[in-house]
Design a protein around this motif. Sequence first.
Motif, PDB file in Angstrom:
ATOM      1  N   GLY A 110     -27.071  36.820  -7.881  1.00 27.60           N
ATOM      2  CA  GLY A 110     -28.491  36.511  -8.008  1.00 27.60           C
ATOM      3  C   GLY A 110     -28.785  35.370  -8.953  1.00 27.60           C
ATOM      4  O   GLY A 110     -29.883  34.803  -8.930  1.00 27.60           O
ATOM      5  N   ASP A 111     -27.813  35.011  -9.789  1.00 29.47           N
ATOM      6  CA  ASP A 111     -28.017  33.954 -10.779  1.00 29.47           C
ATOM      7  C   ASP A 111     -27.687  32.575 -10.194  1.00 29.47           C
ATOM      8  O   ASP A 111     -26.973  32.462  -9.184  1.00 29.47           O
ATOM      9  CB  ASP A 111     -27.138  34.170 -12.011  1.00 29.47           C
ATOM     10  N   VAL A 112     -28.172  31.549 -10.900  1.00 28.68           N
ATOM     11  CA  VAL A 112     -27.941  30.157 -10.486  1.00 28.68           C
ATOM     12  C   VAL A 112     -27.538  29.325 -11.695  1.00 28.68           C
ATOM     13  O   VAL A 112     -28.089  29.486 -12.785  1.00 28.68           O
ATOM     14  CB  VAL A 112     -29.225  29.560  -9.860  1.00 28.68           C
ATOM     15  N   GLN A 113     -26.582  28.446 -11.478  1.00 27.45           N
ATOM     16  CA  GLN A 113     -26.170  27.483 -12.509  1.00 27.45           C
ATOM     17  C   GLN A 113     -26.499  26.088 -11.987  1.00 27.45           C
ATOM     18  O   GLN A 113     -26.026  25.690 -10.922  1.00 27.45           O
ATOM     19  CB  GLN A 113     -24.679  27.626 -12.752  1.00 27.45           C
ATOM     20  N   TRP A 114     -27.339  25.357 -12.721  1.00 27.37           N
ATOM     21  CA  TRP A 114     -27.817  24.046 -12.271  1.00 27.37           C
ATOM     22  C   TRP A 114     -27.347  23.010 -13.282  1.00 27.37           C
ATOM     23  O   TRP A 114     -27.913  22.871 -14.354  1.00 27.37           O
ATOM     24  CB  TRP A 114     -29.343  24.066 -12.193  1.00 27.37           C
ATOM     25  N   MET A 115     -26.273  22.308 -12.932  1.00 30.40           N
ATOM     26  CA  MET A 115     -25.677  21.340 -13.857  1.00 30.40           C
ATOM     27  C   MET A 115     -25.989  19.913 -13.419  1.00 30.40           C
ATOM     28  O   MET A 115     -25.681  19.525 -12.292  1.00 30.40           O
ATOM     29  CB  MET A 115     -24.158  21.524 -13.937  1.00 30.40           C
ATOM     30  N   THR A 116     -26.606  19.159 -14.302  1.00 29.62           N
ATOM     31  CA  THR A 116     -26.896  17.747 -14.048  1.00 29.62           C
ATOM     32  C   THR A 116     -25.760  16.916 -14.637  1.00 29.62           C
ATOM     33  O   THR A 116     -25.654  16.764 -15.855  1.00 29.62           O
ATOM     34  CB  THR A 116     -28.241  17.349 -14.690  1.00 29.62           C
ATOM     35  N   ALA A 117     -24.905  16.392 -13.758  1.00 27.42           N
ATOM     36  CA  ALA A 117     -23.795  15.566 -14.225  1.00 27.42           C
ATOM     37  C   ALA A 117     -24.315  14.203 -14.692  1.00 27.42           C
ATOM     38  O   ALA A 117     -23.922  13.696 -15.735  1.00 27.42           O
ATOM     39  CB  ALA A 117     -22.760  15.393 -13.126  1.00 27.42           C
ATOM     40  N   ALA A 118     -25.181  13.599 -13.873  1.00 23.23           N
ATOM     41  CA  ALA A 118     -25.834  12.325 -14.186  1.00 23.23           C
ATOM     42  C   ALA A 118     -24.827  11.285 -14.682  1.00 23.23           C
ATOM     43  O   ALA A 118     -23.920  10.910 -13.955  1.00 23.23           O
ATOM     44  CB  ALA A 118     -26.977  12.537 -15.165  1.00 23.23           C
ATOM     45  N   SER A 119     -24.928  10.844 -15.945  1.00 18.10           N
ATOM     46  CA  SER A 119     -24.093   9.739 -16.433  1.00 18.10           C
ATOM     47  C   SER A 119     -22.615  10.078 -16.516  1.00 18.10           C
ATOM     48  O   SER A 119     -21.783   9.183 -16.599  1.00 18.10           O
ATOM     49  CB  SER A 119     -24.581   9.280 -17.812  1.00 18.10           C
ATOM     50  N   GLY A 120     -22.286  11.357 -16.496  1.00 19.91           N
ATOM     51  CA  GLY A 120     -20.881  11.731 -16.470  1.00 19.91           C
ATOM     52  C   GLY A 120     -20.580  12.958 -17.291  1.00 19.91           C
ATOM     53  O   GLY A 120     -21.052  13.101 -18.420  1.00 19.91           O
ATOM     54  N   ILE A 121     -19.792  13.856 -16.709  1.00 19.59           N
ATOM     55  CA  ILE A 121     -19.460  15.109 -17.382  1.00 19.59           C
ATOM     56  C   ILE A 121     -18.104  15.592 -16.873  1.00 19.59           C
ATOM     57  O   ILE A 121     -17.700  15.265 -15.750  1.00 19.59           O
ATOM     58  CB  ILE A 121     -20.574  16.155 -17.106  1.00 19.59           C
TER      59      ILE A 121
END
Length: 291
Positions: free
Chosen positions: A95-106
């Motif tokens: 039921g959970d969500v993980q929202w990762m913004t990599a954008a410039s780099g990760i």
Amino acid sequence: METNIKEVLNVLKAPAPHMVGDGFRVHNFFPSGYQVNMDPFFLMDYGSKIEFSARKEPRGVGIHPHRGFETVTIAYHGAVAHHDSSGNSGVIYPGDVQWMTAASGILHKEYHEKNYSLTGGPFQMIQLWVNLPAKDKLSKPNYQAIKQSEMPVFNLTDDGGRIEIIAGNYRGLTGAASTFTPIEVYNARLNTGAQANFNFPKQYNTGFMVVEGSIRINGKDTAPVDSFVYFTHEGEEIQVEALENSIVLILSGAPINEPISQYGPFLMNTEEEIQQAIEDYNQGKFGYLEE
């Protein structure tokens, strides 16, 4: 007579699965499985339900980079742990969500949560790659941990089920996730016989993933479990009826309509930007993460 119904273009079966690392068996519906335009959703890996045996050493995917987009992981069965080079870590449960913004780099790594790994059991996840517009591709990385209990919920009448709003807006309820462009992401949990209605602008790219059960759309098209329903750009209204207890991931979004250059874990606009991403990664500019 003109209709405002958004018609089904295709009901797509799950492509053959492949392993990502040793912990994720996925069916890539797009971009490699089918040539569907779901911009701003660039990729969808659907991990259909599978049983993993108990194991001391957690299965998963080791350290790898991303740039230029967001990864959105939605859990249905099992539990996944995450660590990244921006210092974020967390576990998502069903039921959970993980929202990762990599954008410039990760740099990040994903693996089965320790206690789940020790017991094993059913595992089912979806991961989306959500593209970022050119102006935001080099913005600061970010991480949103969204628990199911924190999601706004629209309850259907007559105990028909519920719509969990992850991102976007449904019936006046605004989703838990912050997004760069207009995106609608909901989990529709429908009981047998229940009906739910959705409305998306014509120009939005729209698709439904049937995670559990089976549904009838607009009174005529049926879609079984593990299938993806892809819609036309005509009309705005969609009606869904659950033929049995069902879970449907609802996806719709305004297309970014910019050039895409993709190489492995990098999603940019030009080949030059891809080369720069590779160079920056090799020079350690994506940060550091322990094995």
